[in-house]
Design a protein around this motif. Structure first.
Motif, PDB file in Angstrom:
ATOM      1  N   LEU A 134       0.833  -1.202   0.000  1.00 13.01           N
ATOM      2  CA  LEU A 134       0.000   0.000   0.000  1.00 13.01           C
ATOM      3  C   LEU A 134       0.867   1.252   0.000  1.00 13.01           C
ATOM      4  O   LEU A 134       0.566   2.230  -0.694  1.00 13.01           O
ATOM      5  N   GLU A 135       1.944   1.231   0.772  1.00 11.78           N
ATOM      6  CA  GLU A 135       2.839   2.392   0.826  1.00 11.78           C
ATOM      7  C   GLU A 135       3.566   2.590  -0.505  1.00 11.78           C
ATOM      8  O   GLU A 135       3.766   3.721  -0.948  1.00 11.78           O
ATOM      9  N   ALA A 136       3.934   1.506  -1.174  1.00 15.49           N
ATOM     10  CA  ALA A 136       4.568   1.633  -2.490  1.00 15.49           C
ATOM     11  C   ALA A 136       3.577   2.204  -3.504  1.00 15.49           C
ATOM     12  O   ALA A 136       3.931   3.053  -4.329  1.00 15.49           O
ATOM     13  N   THR A 137       2.314   1.768  -3.412  1.00 12.74           N
ATOM     14  CA  THR A 137       1.274   2.291  -4.304  1.00 12.74           C
ATOM     15  C   THR A 137       1.033   3.778  -4.035  1.00 12.74           C
ATOM     16  O   THR A 137       0.919   4.583  -4.970  1.00 12.74           O
ATOM     17  N   GLY A 138       0.951   4.140  -2.763  1.00 11.05           N
ATOM     18  CA  GLY A 138       0.792   5.548  -2.406  1.00 11.05           C
ATOM     19  C   GLY A 138       1.947   6.398  -2.897  1.00 11.05           C
ATOM     20  O   GLY A 138       1.758   7.504  -3.409  1.00 11.05           O
ATOM     21  N   PHE A 139       3.156   5.879  -2.754  1.00 11.93           N
ATOM     22  CA  PHE A 139       4.369   6.556  -3.216  1.00 11.93           C
ATOM     23  C   PHE A 139       4.305   6.778  -4.722  1.00 11.93           C
ATOM     24  O   PHE A 139       4.559   7.889  -5.218  1.00 11.93           O
ATOM     25  N   LEU A 140       3.949   5.745  -5.483  1.00  8.21           N
ATOM     26  CA  LEU A 140       3.838   5.869  -6.936  1.00  8.21           C
ATOM     27  C   LEU A 140       2.803   6.922  -7.312  1.00  8.21           C
ATOM     28  O   LEU A 140       3.046   7.784  -8.160  1.00  8.21           O
ATOM     29  N   GLN A 141       1.647   6.881  -6.668  1.00 10.75           N
ATOM     30  CA  GLN A 141       0.589   7.845  -6.966  1.00 10.75           C
ATOM     31  C   GLN A 141       1.047   9.278  -6.680  1.00 10.75           C
ATOM     32  O   GLN A 141       0.778  10.194  -7.461  1.00 10.75           O
ATOM     33  N   MET A 142       1.744   9.464  -5.559  1.00 10.18           N
ATOM     34  CA  MET A 142       2.238  10.798  -5.216  1.00 10.18           C
ATOM     35  C   MET A 142       3.256  11.304  -6.223  1.00 10.18           C
ATOM     36  O   MET A 142       3.248  12.480  -6.589  1.00 10.18           O
ATOM     37  N   THR A 143       4.152  10.436  -6.685  1.00 11.63           N
ATOM     38  CA  THR A 143       5.164  10.879  -7.656  1.00 11.63           C
ATOM     39  C   THR A 143       4.520  11.214  -8.997  1.00 11.63           C
ATOM     40  O   THR A 143       4.955  12.142  -9.675  1.00 11.63           O
ATOM     41  N   LEU A 144       3.475  10.478  -9.365  1.00 14.55           N
ATOM     42  CA  LEU A 144       2.757  10.807 -10.602  1.00 14.55           C
ATOM     43  C   LEU A 144       2.087  12.171 -10.495  1.00 14.55           C
ATOM     44  O   LEU A 144       2.108  12.960 -11.443  1.00 14.55           O
ATOM     45  N   ALA A 145       1.496  12.453  -9.353  1.00 14.00           N
ATOM     46  CA  ALA A 145       0.845  13.751  -9.166  1.00 14.00           C
ATOM     47  C   ALA A 145       1.871  14.880  -9.075  1.00 14.00           C
ATOM     48  O   ALA A 145       1.672  15.953  -9.656  1.00 14.00           O
ATOM     49  N   ALA A 146       2.961  14.643  -8.359  1.00 13.99           N
ATOM     50  CA  ALA A 146       3.989  15.681  -8.222  1.00 13.99           C
ATOM     51  C   ALA A 146       4.638  16.015  -9.561  1.00 13.99           C
ATOM     52  O   ALA A 146       5.029  17.166  -9.792  1.00 13.99           O
ATOM     53  N   SER A 147       4.716  15.040 -10.437  1.00 19.31           N
ATOM     54  CA  SER A 147       5.284  15.292 -11.767  1.00 19.31           C
ATOM     55  C   SER A 147       4.214  15.728 -12.763  1.00 19.31           C
ATOM     56  O   SER A 147       4.469  15.811 -13.966  1.00 19.31           O
TER      57      SER A 147
END
Length: 190
Positions: free
Chosen positions: A164-177
């Motif tokens: 779940l934390e890896a998924t959250g991390f991926l989602q955040m990096t997609l939004a930040a970029s």
């Protein structure tokens, strides 16, 4: 049900909004607030580094409580890695600090905007994935959100918090970029 949310930011407010819609009483706690009692369900809507201090400070009061970790423990300096051991998660580390609490992982794969609106991308119901080792704690969590616009799915044991934390991390990096918006994200279709 009485719910305490540590954190008065966007995530804390969006999470609290849903618990309130479901008929619960929500108390928000900021870093300078005095705490006299905690609800049966306690949400840690704080940055990952604050978890250790809160666990140390309120460990006795959190004994027997359902404690929900929403953090994504990423390195905010580099945005390139999670800062917990590769075989663990923020939630598992919190459970070690709170052995007498029932720690759950939830809300970390959703953005505040999708929690507030109840929809991902304005099209699909927001789903909250919850992981934890105590089935009764997960049932309490799910019951507390019944009546809100959110769907809740059991993601398995607490060790699933790492994914779940890896998924959250991926989602955040997609939004930040700016590849996705902060009102978007991953959805679950049943």
């Amino acid at each position: 049900m009485k719910i305490t949310i540590f954190g008065k930011g966007n995530m804390g407010q969006a999470i609290g909004h849903n618990f309130e819609l479901a008929g619960n009483t929500v108390t928000y706690v900021g870093s300078n607030d005095d705490i006299f009692s905690l609800g049966d369900l306690v949400i840690m809507a704080v940055p990952y580094p604050a978890l250790a201090d809160l666990a140390d400070q309120y460990g006795d009061q959190l004994a027997g409580k359902v404690v929900v970790d929403i953090t994504n423990p990423l390195n905010f300096e580099t945005w390139d890695e999670l800062v917990v051991p590769a075989d663990s998660s923020a939630a598992q580390e919190l459970q070690k600090r709170l052995p007498n609490s029932k720690v759950l992982k939830a809300f970390n794969t959703t953005f505040a905007a999708t929690l507030q609106s109840g929809q991902v991308g304005g099209q699909q119901q927001t789903t909250v994935l919850v992981a934890g080792d105590d089935d009764d704690a997960k049932a309490t969590f799910k019951e507390a959100l019944k009546g809100s616009p959110l769907a809740v799915l059991d993601a398995g044991k607490l060790k699933r918090a790492r994914e779940l934390e890896a998924t959250g991390f991926l989602q955040m990096t997609l939004a930040a970029s700016e590849q996705i918006g902060w009102t978007g994200g991953f959805g679950v279709i049943k």
